[in-house]
Design an enzyme around this catalytic site. Structure first.
Site, PDB file in Angstrom:
ATOM      1  N   GLY A   8       1.356  -4.868  -5.304  1.00  0.00           N
ATOM      2  CA  GLY A   8       2.753  -4.464  -5.141  1.00  0.00           C
ATOM      3  C   GLY A   8       3.721  -5.578  -5.501  1.00  0.00           C
ATOM      4  O   GLY A   8       4.869  -5.594  -5.041  1.00  0.00           O
ATOM      5  N   GLY A   9       3.291  -6.485  -6.340  1.00  0.00           N
ATOM      6  CA  GLY A   9       4.069  -7.683  -6.633  1.00  0.00           C
ATOM      7  C   GLY A   9       5.274  -7.479  -7.515  1.00  0.00           C
ATOM      8  O   GLY A   9       6.070  -8.410  -7.691  1.00  0.00           O
ATOM      9  N   ALA A  10       5.445  -6.288  -8.092  1.00  0.00           N
ATOM     10  CA  ALA A  10       6.635  -6.014  -8.899  1.00  0.00           C
ATOM     11  C   ALA A  10       7.683  -5.234  -8.119  1.00  0.00           C
ATOM     12  O   ALA A  10       8.715  -4.849  -8.672  1.00  0.00           O
ATOM     13  CB  ALA A  10       6.257  -5.253 -10.173  1.00  0.00           C
ATOM     14  N   GLY A  11       7.413  -4.981  -6.836  1.00  0.00           N
ATOM     15  CA  GLY A  11       8.386  -4.321  -5.973  1.00  0.00           C
ATOM     16  C   GLY A  11       9.338  -5.325  -5.353  1.00  0.00           C
ATOM     17  O   GLY A  11       9.419  -6.483  -5.782  1.00  0.00           O
ATOM     18  N   ILE A  13       9.851  -6.717  -1.902  1.00  0.00           N
ATOM     19  CA  ILE A  13       9.318  -7.837  -1.129  1.00  0.00           C
ATOM     20  C   ILE A  13       8.225  -8.546  -1.918  1.00  0.00           C
ATOM     21  O   ILE A  13       8.142  -9.776  -1.935  1.00  0.00           O
ATOM     22  CB  ILE A  13       8.791  -7.364   0.232  1.00  0.00           C
ATOM     23  N   GLY A  14       7.386  -7.767  -2.591  1.00  0.00           N
ATOM     24  CA  GLY A  14       6.304  -8.355  -3.365  1.00  0.00           C
ATOM     25  C   GLY A  14       6.793  -9.319  -4.429  1.00  0.00           C
ATOM     26  O   GLY A  14       6.241 -10.407  -4.616  1.00  0.00           O
ATOM     27  N   THR A 134       4.969  -3.266   8.674  1.00  0.00           N
ATOM     28  CA  THR A 134       6.344  -3.044   9.102  1.00  0.00           C
ATOM     29  C   THR A 134       6.449  -2.948  10.616  1.00  0.00           C
ATOM     30  O   THR A 134       5.490  -2.557  11.293  1.00  0.00           O
ATOM     31  CB  THR A 134       6.874  -1.732   8.479  1.00  0.00           C
ATOM     32  N   ASP A 135       7.644  -3.242  11.144  1.00  0.00           N
ATOM     33  CA  ASP A 135       7.874  -3.052  12.577  1.00  0.00           C
ATOM     34  C   ASP A 135       7.990  -1.581  12.958  1.00  0.00           C
ATOM     35  O   ASP A 135       7.955  -1.229  14.142  1.00  0.00           O
ATOM     36  CB  ASP A 135       9.121  -3.810  13.045  1.00  0.00           C
ATOM     37  N   GLU A 136       8.105  -0.695  11.965  1.00  0.00           N
ATOM     38  CA  GLU A 136       8.268   0.730  12.267  1.00  0.00           C
ATOM     39  C   GLU A 136       7.020   1.332  12.904  1.00  0.00           C
ATOM     40  O   GLU A 136       7.082   2.413  13.500  1.00  0.00           O
ATOM     41  CB  GLU A 136       8.658   1.498  11.009  1.00  0.00           C
ATOM     42  N   TYR A 159       5.833   7.816   6.956  1.00  0.00           N
ATOM     43  CA  TYR A 159       5.717   6.439   6.443  1.00  0.00           C
ATOM     44  C   TYR A 159       5.128   5.515   7.496  1.00  0.00           C
ATOM     45  O   TYR A 159       4.124   4.824   7.256  1.00  0.00           O
ATOM     46  CB  TYR A 159       7.072   5.916   5.989  1.00  0.00           C
ATOM     47  N   LYS A 163       1.467   3.448   7.663  1.00  0.00           N
ATOM     48  CA  LYS A 163       1.348   2.003   7.795  1.00  0.00           C
ATOM     49  C   LYS A 163       0.574   1.629   9.065  1.00  0.00           C
ATOM     50  O   LYS A 163      -0.202   0.665   9.066  1.00  0.00           O
ATOM     51  CB  LYS A 163       2.724   1.351   7.802  1.00  0.00           C
TER      52      LYS A 163
END
Length: 354
Positions: A8-11, A13-14, A134-136, A159, A163
């Site tokens: 996911g490095g092109a998103g 955070i990534g 995520t904290d969600e 979502y 996760k």
């Protein structure tokens, strides 16, 4: 030279993590990304220009390919960020979230286990798998209290449920197979290169174009905001120095209601790009999101005390940097607004797809 695979490095955070690893830490990075709508090669261009970053376009759900890729690249670490991440999209189309976030994480864990099992000596001791979440997953807080690493999981959306499932898989692969896994859970990120479906970039761009600024419900929902470059530094630290099998919460200690965030963006734009009327006049209250969690707030004490991390940006300094970045980079966001996502409402119950 240390070599790291970032999924996911092109998103959003990534790519912040990739830029930090390559430009600040000086390591070699292999970016694995399916290049879905929220990925953008421009996000990693500064890292690619160094010659120490390569993009592999691939689906993490393809376990055979991931196994071959990891064997070929022989990384010291795998930092797993690839995920579908927008709550509204998960409401109208949950399938992709289960596929990528659950099946994809299983695929990466198994591929990593195959590789790690083949290692010996220092290489095996050195290897780490960081699962970024995520904290969600913790659900919703009341008016008081914070999310701790021991807070029970109580996800509300497709979502966050996906996760939560992936977090449990990561911990299980450590406990059952001994895979050297560390897990992180973060609060809401913001900053440059953020795909404009999320609150802060959406409001910035709508405000620049004089469009309504949608605020769910009364705008009273509270989030803890974390500048993405601070998060990238935390992830590098957790991957390298975090205790195996542990979870580390990453938060900015910057709680704001959604309405406060939108008003702050309006005020910043009114200063940086003045118009004849206050952009606060564009604020429009709309029907609330289904299952909308009331409040998130992270306690990052464990990360701060064990690993010495501190957020460098306050919400005010980070937001001003973010607004200025979007003002300075219309070449990045204008094509997205025209051809990928123009700012329409997502996640309405009438839009639910199988």
């Amino acid at each position: 030279m240390e070599k790291i695979i970032v999924t996911g490095g092109a998103g959003f955070i990534g790519s912040a993590l990739v830029r930090h690893l390559v430009l600040d830490d000086g390591v070699e990075v292999i970016v694995v990304d399916k290049m879905t709508y929220a990925a953008n090669r421009a996000n990693i261009e500064p890292a690619e220009k160094t010659g120490r970053c390569r993009l592999v376009v691939a689906d993490i759900c393809d376990q055979a390919r991931m196994t071959d890729l990891i064997k070929k690249e022989a990384p010291d670490q795998i930092l797993h960020l690839a995920a579908e991440s927008h709550v509204d999209r998960s409401i109208s189309g949950p399938h992709d979230f289960i596929e990528t976030n659950v099946i994809g994480t299983y695929s990466m864990l198994e591929a990593a286990r195959t590789y790690w099992s083949s290692l010996q000596g220092d290489a095996k001791e050195r290897f780490r798998f960081l699962h970024v979440s995520t904290d969600e997953v913790y659900g919703s807080l009341g008016a008081e209290g914070l999310f701790h690493e021991t807070t029970p999981y109580d996800p509300s959306s497709p979502y966050s449920a996906s996760k939560a499932a992936s977090d449990h898989l990561a911990h299980a692969w450590h406990r059952t197979y001994g895979l050297p896994v560390v897990v992180s859970n973060c609060s809401n990120n913001y900053g440059p290169y953020h795909f404009p479906e999320k609150l802060i970039p959406l409001v910035i761009l709508n405000a620049l174009e004089g469009k309504p600024l949608p605020v769910y419900g009364a705008g009273s929902n509270v989030r803890d905001w974390l500048y993405v470059d601070d998060h990238a530094r935390a992830l590098s630290l957790i991957a390298s120095q975090g205790r195996l099998g542990e979870t580390y919460n990453v938060g900015g200690r910057n709680e704001r209601t959604n309405l406060q965030v939108v008003e702050a963006i309006c005020d910043a734009l009114d200063v940086l790009r003045p118009t004849s009327r206050s952009r606060r006049e564009l604020i429009t209250f709309v029907k609330d999101r289904p299952g909308h969690d009331q409040r998130y707030a992270i306690d990052a004490t464990k990360l701060e005390t064990e690993l010495g991390w501190r957020a460098r940006e306050t919400f005010e300094t980070g937001l001003r940097k973010t607004v200025q970045w979007y003002l300075d980079h219309p070449d990045w966001w204008q094509p997205l607004r025209k051809s990928v996502y123009s700012g329409e409402r997502l996640g309405l119950e009438t839009n639910v797809k199988a």
